[in-house]
Scaffold this active site. Structure first.
Site, short mmCIF file in Angstrom:
data_model
loop_
_atom_site.label_atom_id
_atom_site.label_comp_id
_atom_site.label_asym_id
_atom_site.label_seq_id
_atom_site.Cartn_x
_atom_site.Cartn_y
_atom_site.Cartn_z
N HIS A 89 0.83 -1.21 0.00
CA HIS A 89 0.00 0.00 0.00
C HIS A 89 0.86 1.25 0.00
O HIS A 89 1.61 1.51 0.94
CB HIS A 89 -0.91 0.02 1.23
CG HIS A 89 -2.01 1.03 1.13
ND1 HIS A 89 -3.23 0.75 0.60
CD2 HIS A 89 -2.05 2.34 1.49
CE1 HIS A 89 -4.00 1.82 0.65
NE2 HIS A 89 -3.30 2.81 1.18
N ASP A 91 0.35 5.54 -1.15
CA ASP A 91 -0.63 6.56 -1.55
C ASP A 91 -0.01 7.65 -2.41
O ASP A 91 -0.48 8.80 -2.38
CB ASP A 91 -1.27 7.18 -0.31
CG ASP A 91 -2.41 6.34 0.24
OD1 ASP A 91 -3.38 6.10 -0.50
OD2 ASP A 91 -2.33 5.90 1.41
N GLU A 198 -8.86 1.56 -2.79
CA GLU A 198 -8.98 1.65 -1.35
C GLU A 198 -10.32 2.25 -0.96
O GLU A 198 -10.46 3.47 -0.82
CB GLU A 198 -7.83 2.48 -0.75
CG GLU A 198 -7.85 2.49 0.77
CD GLU A 198 -6.77 3.36 1.38
OE1 GLU A 198 -6.54 3.22 2.60
OE2 GLU A 198 -6.16 4.17 0.66
N HIS A 225 -13.39 2.07 3.67
CA HIS A 225 -12.37 2.93 4.25
C HIS A 225 -12.86 3.21 5.67
O HIS A 225 -13.26 2.28 6.38
CB HIS A 225 -12.13 4.18 3.41
CG HIS A 225 -10.83 4.85 3.73
ND1 HIS A 225 -10.74 6.04 4.41
CD2 HIS A 225 -9.55 4.45 3.51
CE1 HIS A 225 -9.48 6.36 4.58
NE2 HIS A 225 -8.72 5.41 4.04
N HIS A 265 -9.09 -1.84 7.20
CA HIS A 265 -10.13 -0.81 7.36
C HIS A 265 -11.49 -1.34 7.76
O HIS A 265 -12.38 -0.54 8.07
CB HIS A 265 -10.28 0.06 6.11
CG HIS A 265 -9.27 1.16 6.00
ND1 HIS A 265 -9.31 2.29 6.79
CD2 HIS A 265 -8.19 1.32 5.19
CE1 HIS A 265 -8.30 3.08 6.47
NE2 HIS A 265 -7.59 2.51 5.51
N HIS A 286 -2.58 -3.05 4.63
CA HIS A 286 -1.80 -2.15 5.47
C HIS A 286 -2.40 -2.10 6.88
O HIS A 286 -3.07 -1.16 7.26
CB HIS A 286 -1.68 -0.75 4.85
CG HIS A 286 -2.96 -0.05 4.53
ND1 HIS A 286 -3.97 -0.61 3.79
CD2 HIS A 286 -3.40 1.21 4.84
CE1 HIS A 286 -4.96 0.25 3.66
NE2 HIS A 286 -4.65 1.36 4.30
N ASP A 355 2.04 2.08 3.85
CA ASP A 355 1.12 3.23 3.86
C ASP A 355 1.86 4.54 3.59
O ASP A 355 1.34 5.62 3.88
CB ASP A 355 0.36 3.32 5.19
CG ASP A 355 -1.03 3.93 5.05
OD1 ASP A 355 -1.42 4.29 3.93
OD2 ASP A 355 -1.72 4.08 6.08
#
Length: 433
Positions: A89, A91, A198, A225, A265, A286, A355
């Site tokens: 993961h 971003d 995600e 999420h 999540h 993650h 992350d």
């Protein structure tokens, strides 16, 4: 009379047979004895060959181990050079939207950009190379404010920017949509680039939309999420509600497609419902261990203990609030999570999901994507074997991906599920037809 009077001979059973048949039987028995001798000899040869190969393999492994540096950091670098990391993961796509409105001409990923842009900027190509990254799931993410509004369009925008930066830097990145693509990218020295979506709000409670995300290249979907969807409950919801019937259909359709089910999540009830529904291994892309840091985003022990029977992996997160439930953490504390997951689930069920670029604070020693070797050096200090390091860095994720593909192949005769969610959520934003 002599021609009609054929001599008789006795076979081993005492029955009289013509001599020419007896001779035929004698020749057949002799041939069988020869076959047995040859078979035994061939069997012995094969056994000796297998034993020799096994001894050679053991000797090669021992020699390989002895040829690796003894210093933990140098050994970690050597192992990661051979088995480059796959991170679950990152971003970067969100950071590109946040800082540059997805305009790639305004940023140079091929230059080291440490400290240039902001707290959500821990990734560029030189640092990926220094960190021995060989595969990355790039997260396509939009926050929960888009749910029931423009989530689907904006998630597609994020998939688009991922594909564009992969194409923008063809010497470094290569789009990967299968486990074989990951292996092939390593052979050519590229960073395999996979897409993860995600947040289940991306699909707007539509199985058809889920399939289109798969066709766009997404290879995992994080079911929620920080907000519930109409069919699954997030980690912000500590109720006993998990998947409803439509949510279970989402999981089964992902199994049919070969799309990894990501249960970072989600709340504990949803974790367990997914594990009791899926036919394929899952991932936590993650997340870390709840027993070490009791944040709801982490995985409790009773779920960790379900992982061996499922075959999935927990890809350990670097966010300090998930590491030690504070603003400050160290890479050694991240290793504590790996230790705990190894104890509860086994080394076959661990991966890394940093992350990076989605976290505004980072652990000491894991400040950006160049620092992964620090973590693996710590594992080596803790007596993790070379094989353990190879599994955690890379092989566990590839195995999970391959097994999901096998499940998909076994379901290839199944028809796409066209079930509609009922009742329709937030009908004011949906057409009547």
């Amino acid at each position: 009379a002599m021609l009609r009077s054929v001599r008789q001979t006795m076979d081993s059973t005492g029955e009289g047979v013509p001599f020419y048949q007896a001779d035929k039987r004698r020749r057949k028995k002799k041939a069988l004895r020869c076959v047995k001798v040859v078979g035994i000899g061939l069997g012995c040869f094969v056994s000796v060959l297998v034993a020799a190969l096994a001894i050679g393999l053991i000797a090669w492994l021992a020699g390989r181990g002895s040829n690796l540096p003894s210093d933990p950091y140098e050994r970690a670098l050597a192992l990661l050079s051979e088995y480059p990391l796959i991170d679950g993961h990152n971003d970067l796509a969100m950071a590109l939207r946040m800082y540059f409105e997805n305009q790639l001409g305004r940023v140079n990923l091929s230059a080291n950009s440490t400290g240039l842009y902001g707290s959500y900027w821990e990734t560029d190509i030189p640092r990926l190379r220094a960190g021995k990254v060989g595969g990355q799931f790039w997260s396509a993410y939009m926050d929960c404010d888009t749910q029931f509004k423009d989530a689907t369009r904006t998630f597609i925008d994020q998939i688009d920017v991922i594909k564009r930066f992969v194409q923008w830097y063809p010497d470094d990145f290569k789009l990967a949509t299968s486990s074989q693509d990951i292996v092939d990218a390593a052979r050519t020295g590229h960073i395999a680039s996979m897409i993860g979506v995600e947040g289940g709000h991306a699909i707007d409670s539509s199985l058809g939309t889920l399939r289109q995300f798969y066709d766009l290249g997404a290879r995992y979907l994080t079911l929620t999420h920080f907000c519930n969807t109409p069919w699954a409950h997030s980690s912000n919801d500590n109720s006993s509600n998990g998947l409803n019937d439509f949510g279970k259909r989402v999981v089964k359709e992902m199994n049919r497609l070969g799309m990894l089910v990501d249960i970072s999540h989600v709340n504990v009830a949803t974790m367990k419902d997914v594990l009791n529904t899926t036919s394929a291994p899952v991932i936590f892309s993650h997340s870390s261990a709840y027993a070490i840091c009791n944040n709801a985003r982490n995985v409790p022990d009773d779920v960790l203990e379900m992982m061996p029977s499922n075959g999935g992996i927990v890809m350990v997160n670097f966010y300090p609030r998930f590491v030690n439930c504070s603003e400050n953490a160290s890479y050694t504390e991240v290793a504590d999570h790996i230790d705990h997951i190894k104890e509860k689930a086994g080394v076959d069920h661990i991966g890394i999901g940093s992350d990076f670029d989605g976290i505004d604070v980072v652990p000491v020693g894991l400040e950006d994507v160049s620092k992964y070797p620090n973590l693996f050096a710590e594992l080596i200090r803790r007596n993790y074997s070379d094989s353990d390091v190879e599994k955690i860095s890379r092989l566990n994720l590839i195995r999970v991906f391959q097994e999901a593909e096998k499940v998909s192949q076994s379901l290839k005769q199944a028809k796409p599920d066209n079930t509609l969610i009922s009742p329709q959520p937030n009908s004011t934003c949906r057409p009547d037809f």
